[in-house]
Scaffold this motif. Structure first.
Motif, mmCIF file in Angstrom:
data_model
loop_
_atom_site.group_PDB
_atom_site.id
_atom_site.type_symbol
_atom_site.label_atom_id
_atom_site.label_comp_id
_atom_site.label_asym_id
_atom_site.label_seq_id
_atom_site.Cartn_x
_atom_site.Cartn_y
_atom_site.Cartn_z
ATOM 1 N N LEU A 1 1.138 0.104 1.942
ATOM 2 C CA LEU A 1 1.450 -1.315 1.728
ATOM 3 C C LEU A 1 0.180 -2.154 1.617
ATOM 4 N N ILE A 2 -0.851 -1.724 2.336
ATOM 5 C CA ILE A 2 -2.089 -2.496 2.372
ATOM 6 C C ILE A 2 -3.112 -1.939 1.386
ATOM 7 N N PHE B 1 -0.278 -12.901 7.080
ATOM 8 C CA PHE B 1 -1.167 -11.756 6.962
ATOM 9 C C PHE B 1 -2.535 -12.274 6.593
ATOM 10 N N GLU B 2 -3.544 -11.677 7.145
ATOM 11 C CA GLU B 2 -4.898 -12.104 6.831
ATOM 12 C C GLU B 2 -5.658 -10.933 6.227
ATOM 13 N N LEU C 1 0.596 -9.233 0.240
ATOM 14 C CA LEU C 1 1.110 -9.322 1.613
ATOM 15 C C LEU C 1 0.913 -10.720 2.183
#
Lengths: 313, 322
Positions: free
Chosen positions: A82-83, A235-236, A228
């Motif tokens: 996902l990242i 989300f950072e 995201l």
């Protein structure tokens, strides 16, 4: 300062891993002696390839890159597509390295270099600690041969993959426990500090704007993270992995406190939690061997990263 | 807001100096009607905590029935806090002897009776291990709806005290705590996050002592005793854990309370008894479970001490033979 600092990087690139690796490769104070790849953010076949291609991208084809573990010691593999996307570097594509493939495996190569450096080698780990645990198992004197182990992983407080576990430790808690148990001088750059190393939208766009292959890599490799950020949960963009590299460049950017740390391997909801005795009335019986990093000079860290990445034209 | 109608409550604990002060606060409130007192092993053996409970009730004038709780946690071996509260579990000032017999009911039976007979929802203040409360929930599911709130002192989202990961009350009986958190009954949790900020400083002890009534003198001496070990451990004041369970219920406005999902680790080599709270962001977008606990994270220390002083003043004029 007389010589450059000898560094080994074990990593699973990985978006912020990539930035960290590139920083280290372009830092004149650091002498990257080798890079070893481990599964984690993506499968090992991708992280190994990415590590090779990152060295090539930084015009550092001479830096040897070693293949490492494909699965955690005992746990089933979990990656973070996902990242980081399936390939570990999101939408980015790197030019293929044509450097010859190293024949040694990660743990053997690390040990050999640690011996050669005679106590001066700094081990930086940016992924699950599987390769390092294997190295410790095979070479029990290795912990004594390292100047220090600089780990991105864990969290004295909170978590990111579960409410109380950070991803790198969660993926292979047994490996992390092996390192925390037998490591001599350990520096833990956990979420306590790495989530303070975020990039604001303005800072992001400042780095992402313009032309050039580095800017393009920065933009494309952060595509998943940008998506995201749209999520209402918040989300950072954290520069987790840049932290230990920046520390080697300039330790005064960070503040930490000594503690004993254990990684939980057996819990039903706490697997992968790093338990520290920083704040509890009762301490662990063993001597504190880990400096748990708690604060960072965020602006200076970002300046360091942008200065290093600018060198890639 | 005072509607004139009191909230029926049960005091469940393992006194203990801070339990004793919590009960002092509860009895002083004109908004609470204490219907039962139940004990549990923890700070000391259940024999000792029960004797202490009876002496505290005699001192404060709590005339509710007192029932002795289980000697054994649900799954764990019994453990105590050793000499933390002295060999009696409540060392320090001399106290009156018990002024009435123990109830013939077990703790769970007495709690169930109070719930059954109450028209209004009952609030349970649990300041020891949650063994009795869990046993009640497990054996009387039909009475859950009669519980308005379970307000506990226990746990710590950020850290532990008895182990690096676990707070004492939860560590004594992690399965019981998990039962309480998962019960569906409204739960408010005062863990170390807030209770170690609820420090009562030595100068506050004097403010309390100078109130000049019998209870104020004894509370000050409890604090004197409690301070000795905490001073050795490096505390600037006495962290008055248990009264927060009462005061955060009565005066939520002086606290920082956050709803979150909390579960208790019941396994783990290093984490058994850890209260895991989901209070951050889960970066992989893992499922955010529904909040099940009101977690008290911070307190206005000055106001906390004010409320404590106010409560002790209510005992002006009360003097029992010791």
């Amino acid at each position: 300062m007389s010589g450059r600092i000898p560094v080994w990087i074990d990593t699973d690139p990985g978006v912020d891993d990539s930035f960290a690796v590139l920083c280290a490769l372009k830092d004149d104070q650091l002498d990257v002696r080798g890079i070893s790849a481990v599964m984690g953010n993506a499968e090992q076949k991708y992280t190994y390839k990415n590590a090779r291609n990152l060295a090539h991208f930084a015009n550092r084809d001479e830096v040897p890159v070693y293949a490492g573990s494909e699965v955690p010691l005992f746990k089933k593999l979990r990656t973070a597509p996902l990242i980081h996307g399936e390939t570990g570097i999101s939408d980015a594509v790197l030019e293929e390295s044509s450097a010859p493939h190293a024949t040694l495996l990660a743990w053997d190569a690390l040990y050999k270099e640690a011996k050669a450096q005679n106590g001066a080698l700094r081990l930086v780990t940016l992924g699950p600690l599987t390769n390092i645990a294997k190295a410790f198992m095979k070479y029990p004197e290795l912990p004594d041969l390292l100047e220090g182990i600089y780990i991105m992983g864990g969290a004295a407080e909170g978590g990111n993959i579960t409410p109380c576990a950070e991803f790198n430790v969660y993926v292979d808690p047994h490996a992390a426990e092996t390192v925390f148990r037998t490591g001599k001088k350990v520096y833990m750059f956990g979420l306590d500090v790495t989530q303070k190393a975020y990039l604001t939208d303005a800072e992001y766009h400042g780095i992402a704007k313009g032309e050039g292959r580095m800017t393009e890599f920065f933009r494309k490799s952060t595509a998943h993270i940008l998506r995201l950020k749209e999520n209402p949960q918040g989300f950072e963009l954290y520069l987790h992995d840049v932290c230990p590299v920046a520390y080697l460049h300039e330790p005064s950017l960070f503040y930490g406190e000594m503690a004993k740390v254990h990684a939980e391997t057996e819990g039903t909801i706490t697997s992968g939690k790093t338990v520290t005795d920083l704040w509890s009335d009762k301490s662990f019986a063993e001597e504190a061997n880990t400096k748990v990093m708690l604060e960072v000079n965020r602006e200076a860290l970002i300046r360091y990263m942008t200065d290093m990445l600018k060198k890639i034209q | 807001m005072d509607t004139g109608k009191k909230i029926p409550v049960i005091l469940d604990g393992d006194p203990g100096h801070d339990d004793a002060i919590a009960w002092t606060v509860a009895k002083a409130s004109n908004r609470l009607d204490i219907r039962a007192v139940t004990t549990v092993g923890g700070n000391q053996t259940v024999e000792k905590t029960t004797y202490n409970a009876r002496r505290i009730c005699a001192l404060l004038g709590i005339d509710a029935p007192i029932a002795k709780g289980n000697a054994f946690p649900l799954m764990s071996k019994p453990m105590t806090a050793g000499n933390f509260h002295g060999t009696s579990g409540l060392d320090g000032p001399k106290l009156p002897e018990p002024d009435r017999p123990l109830s013939g009911y077990t703790a769970v039976e007495l709690m169930a009776k109070v719930l059954r007979e109450s028209e209004d929802p009952v609030t349970i203040f649990s300041t020891g291990a949650q063994t009795n409360v869990a046993a009640l929930l497990l054996t009387h599911p039909e009475l859950k709806e009669k519980i308005g709130c379970i307000s506990i002192m226990g746990g710590g989202i950020q850290y532990g005290n008895w182990t690096p990961a676990a707070e004492f009350n939860i560590l004594v009986d992690p399965e019981a705590a998990q039962t309480v958190f998962q019960s569906g009954v409204p739960v408010q949790m005062c863990g170390l996050d807030v209770t170690e900020k609820a420090l009562v400083m030595p100068e506050d002890f004097e403010t309390i002592r100078n109130i000049g009534n019998q209870v104020s003198r004894i509370v000050a001496e409890w604090l004197d005793f409690f301070m000795i070990i905490h001073k050795e451990m490096g505390y600037e004041g006495a962290p008055l854990h248990d009264p927060n369970a009462i005061l955060s219920y009565l005066y939520p406005e002086i606290y920082d309370i956050r709803e979150m999902h909390v579960e208790v680790e019941t396994a783990g080599l290093y984490t058994r008894g850890c209260t895991v709270g989901n209070y951050g962001k889960i970066a992989n977008l893992g499922v955010l479970e529904q909040p099940n606990v009101r977690v008290v994270m911070n307190v206005n220390r000055g106001k906390f001490v004010e409320k404590l002083v106010e409560a002790v003043k209510k005992y002006d004029g009360r003097e029992v033979k010791i």
